[in-house]
Design a protein around this motif. Sequence first.
Motif, PDB file in Angstrom:
ATOM      1  N   GLU A   1      -2.713 -12.006  -4.529  1.00 42.42           N
ATOM      2  CA  GLU A   1      -1.357 -11.999  -3.982  1.00 42.42           C
ATOM      3  C   GLU A   1      -0.899 -13.433  -3.764  1.00 42.42           C
ATOM      4  OE1 GLU A   1      -0.715  -8.726  -0.967  1.00 42.42           O
ATOM      5  OE2 GLU A   1      -2.873  -8.534  -1.280  1.00 42.42           O
TER       6      GLU A   1
ATOM      7  N   GLU B   1      -6.800   6.658  -1.617  1.00 42.08           N
ATOM      8  CA  GLU B   1      -7.648   6.507  -0.428  1.00 42.08           C
ATOM      9  C   GLU B   1      -7.846   7.870   0.229  1.00 42.08           C
ATOM     10  OE1 GLU B   1      -6.711   2.766   1.860  1.00 42.08           O
ATOM     11  OE2 GLU B   1      -5.094   2.725   0.415  1.00 42.08           O
TER      12      GLU B   1
ATOM     13  N   THR C   1      -4.369 -13.990  -0.807  1.00 41.85           N
ATOM     14  CA  THR C   1      -5.295 -12.882  -0.553  1.00 41.85           C
ATOM     15  C   THR C   1      -5.880 -12.372  -1.866  1.00 41.85           C
ATOM     16  OG1 THR C   1      -3.948 -12.208   1.308  1.00 41.85           O
ATOM     17  CG2 THR C   1      -5.540 -10.594   0.512  1.00 41.85           C
ATOM     18  N   MET C   2      -7.193 -12.208  -1.887  1.00 39.53           N
ATOM     19  CA  MET C   2      -7.868 -11.719  -3.085  1.00 39.53           C
ATOM     20  C   MET C   2      -8.615 -10.437  -2.729  1.00 39.53           C
ATOM     21  SD  MET C   2     -10.616 -13.728  -5.459  1.00 39.53           S
ATOM     22  CE  MET C   2     -12.119 -13.320  -4.583  1.00 39.53           C
ATOM     23  N   THR C   3      -8.253  -9.333  -3.384  1.00 38.52           N
ATOM     24  CA  THR C   3      -8.901  -8.050  -3.138  1.00 38.52           C
ATOM     25  C   THR C   3      -9.611  -7.634  -4.420  1.00 38.52           C
ATOM     26  OG1 THR C   3      -7.116  -7.481  -1.621  1.00 38.52           O
ATOM     27  CG2 THR C   3      -8.496  -5.658  -2.386  1.00 38.52           C
ATOM     28  N   GLU C   4     -10.881  -7.278  -4.293  1.00 37.38           N
ATOM     29  CA  GLU C   4     -11.630  -6.889  -5.483  1.00 37.38           C
ATOM     30  C   GLU C   4     -11.881  -5.394  -5.506  1.00 37.38           C
ATOM     31  OE1 GLU C   4     -14.936  -9.318  -6.951  1.00 37.38           O
ATOM     32  OE2 GLU C   4     -14.471 -10.690  -5.309  1.00 37.38           O
ATOM     33  N   LEU C   5     -11.708  -4.798  -6.684  1.00 35.56           N
ATOM     34  CA  LEU C   5     -11.990  -3.381  -6.908  1.00 35.56           C
ATOM     35  C   LEU C   5     -13.126  -3.317  -7.925  1.00 35.56           C
ATOM     36  CD1 LEU C   5      -8.274  -2.254  -7.410  1.00 35.56           C
ATOM     37  CD2 LEU C   5      -9.539  -2.461  -5.267  1.00 35.56           C
ATOM     38  N   VAL C   6     -14.248  -2.800  -7.498  1.00 35.37           N
ATOM     39  CA  VAL C   6     -15.467  -2.880  -8.302  1.00 35.37           C
ATOM     40  C   VAL C   6     -15.922  -1.487  -8.730  1.00 35.37           C
ATOM     41  CG1 VAL C   6     -17.880  -3.622  -8.280  1.00 35.37           C
ATOM     42  CG2 VAL C   6     -16.141  -4.993  -7.116  1.00 35.37           C
ATOM     43  N   GLU C   7     -15.942  -1.247 -10.025  1.00 33.73           N
ATOM     44  CA  GLU C   7     -16.447   0.028 -10.541  1.00 33.73           C
ATOM     45  C   GLU C   7     -17.966   0.055 -10.447  1.00 33.73           C
ATOM     46  OE1 GLU C   7     -15.144   0.889 -14.522  1.00 33.73           O
ATOM     47  OE2 GLU C   7     -13.024   0.814 -14.000  1.00 33.73           O
ATOM     48  N   ALA C   8     -18.510   1.247 -10.384  1.00 31.11           N
ATOM     49  CA  ALA C   8     -19.968   1.401 -10.382  1.00 31.11           C
ATOM     50  C   ALA C   8     -20.528   1.056 -11.763  1.00 31.11           C
ATOM     51  CB  ALA C   8     -20.336   2.835 -10.010  1.00 31.11           C
TER      52      ALA C   8
ATOM     53  N   LEU D   1      -4.797   3.805  -7.075  1.00 30.42           N
ATOM     54  CA  LEU D   1      -5.808   3.706  -6.024  1.00 30.42           C
ATOM     55  C   LEU D   1      -5.564   4.841  -5.025  1.00 30.42           C
ATOM     56  CD1 LEU D   1      -5.375  -0.139  -5.376  1.00 30.42           C
ATOM     57  CD2 LEU D   1      -6.743   0.992  -7.156  1.00 30.42           C
TER      58      LEU D   1
ATOM     59  N   ARG E   1       0.851  -1.183   0.000  1.00 28.32           N
ATOM     60  CA  ARG E   1       0.000   0.000   0.000  1.00 28.32           C
ATOM     61  C   ARG E   1       0.895   1.244   0.000  1.00 28.32           C
ATOM     62  NH1 ARG E   1      -2.584   2.331   4.566  1.00 28.32           N
ATOM     63  NH2 ARG E   1      -4.327   3.629   3.912  1.00 28.32           N
TER      64      ARG E   1
ATOM     65  N   PHE F   1     -11.263   5.649  -3.232  1.00 20.89           N
ATOM     66  CA  PHE F   1     -11.930   4.832  -2.220  1.00 20.89           C
ATOM     67  C   PHE F   1     -11.910   5.585  -0.906  1.00 20.89           C
ATOM     68  CE2 PHE F   1      -9.878   1.929  -5.143  1.00 20.89           C
ATOM     69  CZ  PHE F   1     -10.838   0.959  -5.383  1.00 20.89           C
TER      70      PHE F   1
ATOM     71  N   ILE G   1      -9.272   1.160   1.324  1.00 21.61           N
ATOM     72  CA  ILE G   1      -9.216  -0.158   0.694  1.00 21.61           C
ATOM     73  C   ILE G   1      -8.985  -1.221   1.756  1.00 21.61           C
ATOM     74  CG2 ILE G   1      -7.926  -1.647  -0.895  1.00 21.61           C
ATOM     75  CD1 ILE G   1      -7.297   0.902  -2.463  1.00 21.61           C
ATOM     76  N   VAL G   2      -9.836  -2.236   1.747  1.00 21.90           N
ATOM     77  CA  VAL G   2      -9.659  -3.333   2.691  1.00 21.90           C
ATOM     78  C   VAL G   2      -9.096  -4.517   1.904  1.00 21.90           C
ATOM     79  CG1 VAL G   2     -10.771  -4.845   4.366  1.00 21.90           C
ATOM     80  CG2 VAL G   2     -11.581  -2.488   4.063  1.00 21.90           C
ATOM     81  N   ARG G   3      -7.875  -4.907   2.259  1.00 25.35           N
ATOM     82  CA  ARG G   3      -7.208  -6.033   1.603  1.00 25.35           C
ATOM     83  C   ARG G   3      -8.019  -7.302   1.883  1.00 25.35           C
ATOM     84  NH1 ARG G   3      -2.691  -8.937   3.561  1.00 25.35           N
ATOM     85  NH2 ARG G   3      -1.668 -10.046   1.840  1.00 25.35           N
ATOM     86  N   GLY G   4      -8.243  -8.106   0.831  1.00 27.84           N
ATOM     87  CA  GLY G   4      -8.972  -9.356   0.989  1.00 27.84           C
ATOM     88  C   GLY G   4     -10.484  -9.203   0.915  1.00 27.84           C
ATOM     89  N   ALA G   5     -10.967  -7.987   0.610  1.00 26.81           N
ATOM     90  CA  ALA G   5     -12.421  -7.754   0.576  1.00 26.81           C
ATOM     91  C   ALA G   5     -12.846  -7.194  -0.781  1.00 26.81           C
ATOM     92  CB  ALA G   5     -12.809  -6.779   1.689  1.00 26.81           C
ATOM     93  N   VAL G   6     -14.158  -7.042  -0.938  1.00 26.84           N
ATOM     94  CA  VAL G   6     -14.714  -6.399  -2.134  1.00 26.84           C
ATOM     95  C   VAL G   6     -14.785  -4.900  -1.863  1.00 26.84           C
ATOM     96  CG1 VAL G   6     -16.742  -6.197  -3.622  1.00 26.84           C
ATOM     97  CG2 VAL G   6     -16.057  -8.447  -2.738  1.00 26.84           C
ATOM     98  N   ASN G   7     -14.082  -4.111  -2.674  1.00 25.02           N
ATOM     99  CA  ASN G   7     -14.019  -2.663  -2.476  1.00 25.02           C
ATOM    100  C   ASN G   7     -14.723  -1.962  -3.627  1.00 25.02           C
ATOM    101  OD1 ASN G   7     -11.797  -2.315  -0.196  1.00 25.02           O
ATOM    102  ND2 ASN G   7     -11.146  -3.971  -1.546  1.00 25.02           N
ATOM    103  N   ARG G   8     -15.723  -1.156  -3.307  1.00 27.24           N
ATOM    104  CA  ARG G   8     -16.449  -0.446  -4.362  1.00 27.24           C
ATOM    105  C   ARG G   8     -15.837   0.932  -4.588  1.00 27.24           C
ATOM    106  NH1 ARG G   8     -20.526  -3.624  -5.988  1.00 27.24           N
ATOM    107  NH2 ARG G   8     -20.803  -5.358  -4.547  1.00 27.24           N
ATOM    108  N   VAL G   9     -15.553   1.218  -5.860  1.00 31.12           N
ATOM    109  CA  VAL G   9     -14.923   2.478  -6.256  1.00 31.12           C
ATOM    110  C   VAL G   9     -15.927   3.612  -6.065  1.00 31.12           C
ATOM    111  CG1 VAL G   9     -13.936   3.701  -8.232  1.00 31.12           C
ATOM    112  CG2 VAL G   9     -13.536   1.238  -7.967  1.00 31.12           C
TER     113      VAL G   9
END
Lengths: 323, 323
Positions: A95, B95, A99-106, B93, A22, B17, B20-28
């Motif tokens: 990673e 924050e 670890t799986m991190t998702e970045l989701v666009e609107a 990204l 980060r 964002f 950002i939470v590592r390992g989670a679903v993050n909405r932009v």
Amino acid sequence: MILVVGQNSVWQKTYQFEEIVRGAVNRVSHHFESAAGKGSNVCRALAVYRIPSELHAYVGGANGTKFADSCHADGLATRFTTIAGETRNCVTLLEADGTMTELVEAAPQISDEEREHAHRAVRERIRAASMLAIGGTAMTGESDDCYLDFVHWAREQHVPVILDSYRSHGKRALDAHPQILKINRDELAELSGLSVDTEDDRVAAYRLLADRYDLRWIVITHGKAGAEGYNGHAVVAVTPPTVTAVNPIGSGDSVTAGVIAALVATGRRFDECWPDENVLRAAVLEGVACGTANCMNRKPGHIEPADLEWVRTECTVSHRTLQ
Amino acid sequence: MILVVGQNSVWQKTYQFEEIVRGAVNRVSHHFESAAGKGSNVCRALAVYRIPSELHAYVGGANGTKFADSCHADGLATRFTTIAGETRNCVTLLEADGTMTELVEAAPQISDEEREHAHRAVRERIRAASMLAIGGTAMTGESDDCYLDFVHWAREQHVPVILDSYRSHGKRALDAHPQILKINRDELAELSGLSVDTEDDRVAAYRLLADRYDLRWIVITHGKAGAEGYNGHAVVAVTPPTVTAVNPIGSGDSVTAGVIAALVATGRRFDECWPDENVLRAAVLEGVACGTANCMNRKPGHIEPADLEWVRTECTVSHRTLQ
């Protein structure tokens, strides 16, 4: 033909990293792109069973072109509504430690004309469908009642519905009584307002929702722990074998495809066979097998038939008839 | 015309964002796209000074089309080589606490024909240039000597060169003696193998590199601390005022543009004016002003003239003639 509504198409990018730092510049070590979004994942998984489907989605811009080209290369039948906005990207960061991190666009905005075009397509094609699957969030600019209308139209044509959406548009659609609600365990807790820790807790939550919305089946997924199904008379829980999850994206959608495939395999109408515990058992088992086989590959909704066969034989099934 | 070689074009996505939470679903929450890559950033910043430039870059696929369209919408003159591969995406990204994490895709592969086409374009156009700026990493499939050749061709035509690249292709290019090396402080340490903590340390590093590669100027940047320039006889350090950095991407490239703009403003040939301490002073000041004004906007290489003017008057300049 299974009519699959997955409005919110996605051009999915998966980036692999040794480790993400980060606040720093992180160079992608491997990079993979594919069509995704709940609808296309379901259709891709159904294709493994040679079950014809038709994907209804909004597509636009350069990402939309990539999405459409990729669906067609995979041999999927589609009824797209082309929009002025651009299909969104979703980015998954993998990673080395898993670890799986998702970045989701609107979701992009749609116009009134675009929305009407898409609704007409669903209305026209629902007659030709043997089942309707609705998945995921609706677009920005969609009517609040879009999913509700789709379920109504399906019921008018005696087409059973599996709904994989429970917030806003999805929740509203429950009032039109889809036959199957497919959500995950956390969503069951949220929707019922009850604890879902034990099987007895969940049975109470299932009863509440089934009564409230006149549902025939509720199928809930719980990641690596598999899935559970309820038909008012029985609970079936299926646990998959431990596998190396390469990419879990699309596994929930593959569960939907497996459930549909098991129903198609009965050769019977859903209205007739839903109380049959063996049908529920076969559906949850096939759902878990398909969802687990999905995560063994990088591409969402891509399933190797050999994986599917192996996982199916390695699942643990528990089955309890309710008093 | 400033010939700008920025081979490795980028379609830049900036995601905002809350956290950002590592390992989670993050909405932009907000999402912004633009052309980027060192070359286009330099050209965009030069346009603020009304200095004509010509961008030489490889572009391909849907991202390449977006990149080209965006450059043309910004009024940039370009000589693109279209490639079968796709222009990369880079994702930044942001924050809410100001943390900026960059995800950088690898450069696409180019073919022999594509490479030869691009090199021919540089060779043809160098005659018409008053300066050559080379920035960033080369493409996969480029010749090891590509930047070295470009510097050679520029020197044959008596066109001065500013090089903003110091690894592999960039380092090799130093053997052809570009007039100006523009790197950052960490890169100075790496390239010289010396400590660069104090000004005296850095003067030793400057002397070493200037002697080794026959450089006229070395300009180093150091983020918020500004930049320092060396011409063999003097060291000029410029510190910018504190500003809110909206997006620091492209600030290093804007420093390059500011340095070029100050040189153009002298109306003199670099060969004649480089020993003049006032010219060095003006160049480093303009570089820092331009780099700082860049980070006050979301779009890389976008500079508001009013910001530029304000920052220029608020910079602190220290100037030391060496014994």
